[in-house]
Enzyme design. Sequence first.
Site, mmCIF file in Angstrom:
data_model
loop_
_atom_site.group_PDB
_atom_site.id
_atom_site.type_symbol
_atom_site.label_atom_id
_atom_site.label_comp_id
_atom_site.label_asym_id
_atom_site.label_seq_id
_atom_site.Cartn_x
_atom_site.Cartn_y
_atom_site.Cartn_z
ATOM 1 N N ARG A 55 0.826 -1.224 0.000
ATOM 2 C CA ARG A 55 0.000 0.000 0.000
ATOM 3 C C ARG A 55 0.858 1.272 0.000
ATOM 4 N NH1 ARG A 55 -2.960 -3.896 -0.353
ATOM 5 N NH2 ARG A 55 -5.018 -4.132 0.616
ATOM 6 N N CYS B 221 -10.626 -0.461 3.511
ATOM 7 C CA CYS B 221 -10.007 -0.494 4.841
ATOM 8 C C CYS B 221 -9.523 0.902 5.226
ATOM 9 C CB CYS B 221 -8.843 -1.480 4.860
ATOM 10 S SG CYS B 221 -9.409 -3.181 4.894
ATOM 11 N N GLU C 291 -4.750 4.100 5.961
ATOM 12 C CA GLU C 291 -4.720 3.743 4.533
ATOM 13 C C GLU C 291 -5.564 4.761 3.762
ATOM 14 O OE1 GLU C 291 -5.193 -0.359 3.151
ATOM 15 O OE2 GLU C 291 -6.549 0.398 1.601
HETATM 16 N N1 EPU Z 1 -10.840 -10.489 10.916
HETATM 17 C C1 EPU Z 1 -11.576 -10.493 12.056
HETATM 18 N N2 EPU Z 1 -12.552 -9.541 12.199
HETATM 19 C C2 EPU Z 1 -12.777 -8.587 11.276
HETATM 20 C C3 EPU Z 1 -11.997 -8.560 10.112
HETATM 21 C C4 EPU Z 1 -11.021 -9.541 9.952
HETATM 22 O O1 EPU Z 1 -11.396 -11.328 12.914
HETATM 23 O O2 EPU Z 1 -13.661 -7.754 11.487
HETATM 24 C C5 EPU Z 1 -9.834 -11.547 10.724
HETATM 25 C C6 EPU Z 1 -10.237 -12.485 9.576
HETATM 26 O O3 EPU Z 1 -11.101 -13.484 10.033
HETATM 27 C C7 EPU Z 1 -8.901 -12.997 9.107
HETATM 28 C C8 EPU Z 1 -7.954 -11.825 9.392
HETATM 29 O O4 EPU Z 1 -8.608 -10.985 10.341
HETATM 30 O O5 EPU Z 1 -8.506 -14.084 9.882
HETATM 31 C C9 EPU Z 1 -7.631 -11.049 8.116
HETATM 32 O O6 EPU Z 1 -8.832 -10.559 7.555
HETATM 33 P P1 EPU Z 1 -9.064 -10.371 5.971
HETATM 34 O O7 EPU Z 1 -8.751 -11.646 5.259
HETATM 35 O O8 EPU Z 1 -10.372 -9.728 5.768
HETATM 36 O O9 EPU Z 1 -7.908 -9.445 5.562
HETATM 37 P P2 EPU Z 1 -7.532 -8.032 6.075
HETATM 38 O O10 EPU Z 1 -6.105 -8.102 6.478
HETATM 39 O O11 EPU Z 1 -8.480 -7.479 7.051
HETATM 40 C C10 EPU Z 1 -6.662 -7.256 3.729
HETATM 41 C C11 EPU Z 1 -6.686 -5.971 2.991
HETATM 42 C C12 EPU Z 1 -7.962 -5.838 2.177
HETATM 43 C C13 EPU Z 1 -8.069 -7.013 1.220
HETATM 44 C C14 EPU Z 1 -8.074 -8.302 2.033
HETATM 45 C C15 EPU Z 1 -8.068 -9.532 1.153
HETATM 46 C C16 EPU Z 1 -5.486 -4.246 4.197
HETATM 47 C C17 EPU Z 1 -5.560 -3.108 5.171
HETATM 48 N N3 EPU Z 1 -6.631 -4.869 3.939
HETATM 49 O O12 EPU Z 1 -7.695 -7.201 4.720
HETATM 50 O O13 EPU Z 1 -7.843 -4.654 1.415
HETATM 51 O O14 EPU Z 1 -9.255 -6.918 0.452
HETATM 52 O O15 EPU Z 1 -6.860 -8.353 2.834
HETATM 53 O O16 EPU Z 1 -6.820 -9.708 0.555
HETATM 54 O O17 EPU Z 1 -4.411 -4.526 3.690
HETATM 55 C C18 EPU Z 1 -8.231 -2.305 1.421
HETATM 56 O O18 EPU Z 1 -7.004 -2.186 1.319
HETATM 57 O O19 EPU Z 1 -9.009 -1.331 1.435
HETATM 58 C C19 EPU Z 1 -8.778 -3.634 1.549
HETATM 59 C C20 EPU Z 1 -10.063 -3.857 1.752
#
Ligand code: EPU
Length: 302
Positions: free
Chosen positions: A177, A226, A296
């Site tokens: 990012r 995010c 972000e």
């Molecule tokens: N989780 C929770 N509760 C929540 C959200 C997530 O427990 O409310 C847990 C999930 O169950 C999982 C872990 O946290 O075990 C990671 O969650 P997720 O797979 O949704 O990935 P993330 O790290 O929250 C990132 C990116 C997203 C992207 C997804 C999928 C960032 C800040 N976010 O989210 O990107 O779509 O991975 O690859 O890097 C964005 O940048 O705007 C964005 C949405």
Amino acid sequence: MRIEDPKIVAMLSELGVQLKPGTSLAELTSLGIGGTTDLLRIEKHDAIPNLLNLLDSHGVPHKFLGGGSNLLVGDGELPWVVLQLVSPEPDIGLKGNFAQVDAAADLGRTVTFCAKNDLGGMEGLIGVPGTIGGALRMNAGAYGMQIGSYVRQVKLYRAAARKLETLEGDQISFEYRHTSFAPDDMMLAVKLELPSKPYREILKGIRICNEKRRASQPLGQKSAGCIFKNPPGASAGRMIDDLGLKGLNVGDARVSDRHANFFVNAGKASAKDMLALIADVRERVEKSFGVILEYEVVVWNA
Ligand code: EPU
């Protein structure tokens, strides 16, 4: 901010720049938050150096808007005008494994257009709202891929040098990012090199990513994706969720019940509400985990 000087208005028209007075940025951002200002729509890249000289010489501050999908804009009358590229027709050209894409092209449409021509690699970006230019600037990524991996050349306006330039892929660094572009550089077009893959196979990948996204993110609601970057080795969403903050609100600004790193505009949230919610959550995370979350979302506060 309003451009009322008839001399400037006439010169804008000479440059082929459309002036849209008093535009609501709430209507141009996925969060649906933001005050009003004049919008300048640019039809030709070549007009940009003269346009910026014109604005600077008349002391008109400005900001560049992409697709408005990762942006929180302040309330009320805004103290700068906004520049936005008009997407040309066609906005994508293909030659072998290379796609030449205008920065104003829609990201999702680019992914599907390339897929239909048996060019893959960007399946993870399906469902990410915004333009190619915006995705490029922040090195958008999801599901194990990031756009920077496919970038071979970028055409941009370099504000510091006040000219249009073309950079080769190896002159740009793409991190999580984050990119080496200056904050005031304006993305104009990109050449991507994409791996050959049969459409049917790409479609399978697209469907899987779509399903994952639908299952974990509040897609039908107004958000900026995010709000915070993930700290190294951790998930901001999980941390906020662990603190029981889903549903926390300031006015109509609310932590999503579905994904805790998405903050939604559940009605008529103001920027003030959203900023207060962001600050509150950030403080609670710091207190409990000792981690200062990095934004972000890009904030254009008045
Ligand atoms: N989780 C929770 N509760 C929540 C959200 C997530 O427990 O409310 C847990 C999930 O169950 C999982 C872990 O946290 O075990 C990671 O969650 P997720 O797979 O949704 O990935 P993330 O790290 O929250 C990132 C990116 C997203 C992207 C997804 C999928 C960032 C800040 N976010 O989210 O990107 O779509 O991975 O690859 O890097 C964005 O940048 O705007 C964005 C949405």
